[in-house]
Write an enzyme that holds these catalytic residues in place. Structure first.
Site, PDB file in Angstrom:
ATOM      1  N   SER A  72       0.716  -1.288   0.051  1.00 27.73           N
ATOM      2  CA  SER A  72       0.010  -0.016   0.012  1.00 27.73           C
ATOM      3  C   SER A  72       1.045   1.149   0.030  1.00 27.73           C
ATOM      4  O   SER A  72       2.052   1.349   0.444  1.00 27.73           O
ATOM      5  CB  SER A  72      -0.776  -0.063   1.362  1.00 27.73           C
ATOM      6  OG  SER A  72      -1.747  -1.027   1.261  1.00 27.73           O
ATOM      7  N   GLN A  73       0.345   2.380  -0.328  1.00 31.75           N
ATOM      8  CA  GLN A  73       0.958   3.636  -0.520  1.00 31.75           C
ATOM      9  C   GLN A  73       1.137   4.268   0.926  1.00 31.75           C
ATOM     10  O   GLN A  73       0.315   4.018   1.848  1.00 31.75           O
ATOM     11  CB  GLN A  73       0.426   4.692  -1.478  1.00 31.75           C
ATOM     12  CG  GLN A  73      -0.999   5.130  -0.849  1.00 31.75           C
ATOM     13  CD  GLN A  73      -1.319   6.123  -1.857  1.00 31.75           C
ATOM     14  OE1 GLN A  73      -2.196   5.648  -2.766  1.00 31.75           O
ATOM     15  NE2 GLN A  73      -1.466   7.273  -1.965  1.00 31.75           N
TER      16      GLN A  73
END
Ligand code: SAH
Length: 222
Positions: A72-73
């Site tokens: 995930s960012q």
């Protein structure tokens, strides 16, 4: 110092600077929990992505980690972690170990993390990385996380890092009272991030925004 070693040191210092900048950007975007920011500054995200992508590890993007999955960012990791409102020593169940990055962030905050992954290769790679980095306080399981981790329940906090069509009821049952869970629920590649709260036997949900996670695959997922 050999040239190779000085090069490694330069990378190390560079990455540290990049993490400091990433943390400043997170702060500008509303992350105010100092424990979350400290963990984001400490955990070496570049070691959790494929080598060819390491130089992009501190940009605010999700990155592929193989097997059709993504890390995930940073903004999403920080936001979900902040929403959990943790205190050290809490027991946290994470569904979707993936690269192990989110797990390492939780561990860096002094939490007792129980993490479940369904893809054997990712589970094994994360295990090796935790050992190499000396990540402590993490217990890992290979299997379907939509069923939770019954013999370790209840959990003060639950974080689900893959998106399913509905809230898996075993996770609601295994959430402590009081307890907080953060989970994306909706369609494939387009979900609403929900904050589920259990208090005095009552379960309530609040929508926090739109997100796009990979599929939560399992008995209570896709
Ligand atoms: N937190 C991870 C995100 C990985 S992407 C990170 O920081 O890298 C989501 C992960 O959830 C994938 O690795 C996927 O294999 C896993 N997953 C999907 N459904 C699952 C399930 N039912 N149980 C456990 N893991 C699951």
């Amino acid at each position: 110092m050999t040239p190779q070693r000085s090069g490694q040191y330069r990378n190390f210092a560079d990455y540290k600077r990049q993490r400091a900048r990433m943390a400043r950007q997170l702060e500008e975007r509303g992350i105010s929990d100092e424990a979350v920011l400290a963990a984001m500054r400490a955990v070496q995200r570049h070691l959790f992505v494929p080598e060819a992508l390491q130089s992009r590890a501190y940009e605010d993007h999700p990155l592929p980690i193989g097997f059709g999955q993504t890390i995930s960012q940073p903004a999403v990791v920080a936001f979900m972690t902040q929403v959990l409102e943790t205190r050290p020593d809490m027991r946290v169940l994470e569904i979707g170990t993936g690269s192990g990055y989110q797990t390492a962030v939780l561990a860096a905050m002094g939490l007792r993390v129980f993490t479940v992954e369904r893809v054997e290769e990712l589970h094994a790679a994360a295990r090796e990385l935790f050992a190499a980095l000396g990540v402590e306080g993490v217990r890992m399981k290979l299997g379907d996380g939509t069923l939770g981790w019954k013999d370790q329940a209840p959990f003060d906090r639950i974080i689900v890092t893959a998106g399913g069509p509905a809230l898996p009821h075993p996770l609601v049952e295994q959430l402590a009272d009081p307890g907080i869970m953060v989970i994306p629920v909706g369609k494939k590649r387009a979900q609403r991030l929900l904050r589920i709260s259990k208090r005095d036997g009552r379960v309530t949900a609040r929508a926090l925004g739109d997100v796009a996670f990979v599929d939560l695959v399992g008995d209570h997922g896709w």
